[in-house]
Design a protein around this motif. Structure first.
Motif, PDB file in Angstrom:
ATOM      1  N   GLU A  32     113.668  22.010  65.057  1.00 39.62           N
ATOM      2  CA  GLU A  32     113.010  23.099  64.342  1.00 39.62           C
ATOM      3  C   GLU A  32     113.044  22.733  62.866  1.00 39.62           C
ATOM      4  O   GLU A  32     114.115  22.616  62.274  1.00 39.62           O
ATOM      5  CB  GLU A  32     113.739  24.414  64.591  1.00 39.62           C
ATOM      6  N   HIS A  33     111.881  22.503  62.307  1.00 39.33           N
ATOM      7  CA  HIS A  33     111.795  22.044  60.922  1.00 39.33           C
ATOM      8  C   HIS A  33     110.560  22.655  60.288  1.00 39.33           C
ATOM      9  O   HIS A  33     109.561  22.893  60.964  1.00 39.33           O
ATOM     10  CB  HIS A  33     111.712  20.512  60.898  1.00 39.33           C
ATOM     11  N   ARG A  34     110.619  22.914  58.988  1.00 35.07           N
ATOM     12  CA  ARG A  34     109.479  23.534  58.311  1.00 35.07           C
ATOM     13  C   ARG A  34     108.282  22.597  58.201  1.00 35.07           C
ATOM     14  O   ARG A  34     107.153  23.038  58.036  1.00 35.07           O
ATOM     15  CB  ARG A  34     109.884  24.061  56.941  1.00 35.07           C
ATOM     16  N   LEU A  35     108.515  21.286  58.326  1.00 35.52           N
ATOM     17  CA  LEU A  35     107.419  20.321  58.320  1.00 35.52           C
ATOM     18  C   LEU A  35     107.054  19.985  59.764  1.00 35.52           C
ATOM     19  O   LEU A  35     107.872  19.429  60.505  1.00 35.52           O
ATOM     20  CB  LEU A  35     107.835  19.039  57.593  1.00 35.52           C
ATOM     21  N   PRO A  36     105.845  20.336  60.202  1.00 35.61           N
ATOM     22  CA  PRO A  36     105.454  20.116  61.601  1.00 35.61           C
ATOM     23  C   PRO A  36     105.626  18.667  62.065  1.00 35.61           C
ATOM     24  O   PRO A  36     105.954  18.431  63.220  1.00 35.61           O
ATOM     25  CB  PRO A  36     103.986  20.530  61.635  1.00 35.61           C
ATOM     26  N   GLY A  37     105.448  17.708  61.190  1.00 35.00           N
ATOM     27  CA  GLY A  37     105.590  16.303  61.566  1.00 35.00           C
ATOM     28  C   GLY A  37     107.006  15.918  61.932  1.00 35.00           C
ATOM     29  O   GLY A  37     107.237  14.899  62.577  1.00 35.00           O
TER      30      GLY A  37
END
Length: 64
Positions: free
Chosen positions: A31-36
């Motif tokens: 789970e990360h704020r940057l989709p990549g």
């Protein structure tokens, strides 16, 4: 409990990183704020992250 033994939807934290167990095999998605950065990783990959960080995972939420 080993990472591959958790049910789908379970969330764990390793250091600053949070992962959610997917419904596919024994994979986890970060789970990360940057989709990549939200890639699926096998349980063994998370175990390697634990070893590199020198910490064990912390369970945030278990789905049964």
């Amino acid at each position: 409990m080993r990472l591959q033994d958790y049910s789908a939807g379970t969330r764990v934290q390793i250091g600053e990183r949070v992962f959610r167990r997917t419904t596919t095999g024994t994979f986890w998605r970060e789970e990360h704020r940057l989709p990549g950065n939200c890639v699926s990783r096998p349980s063994v990959s998370l175990e390697n992250i634990e070893q590199a960080a020198g910490v064990k995972h912390v369970v945030l939420a278990v789905v049964r």
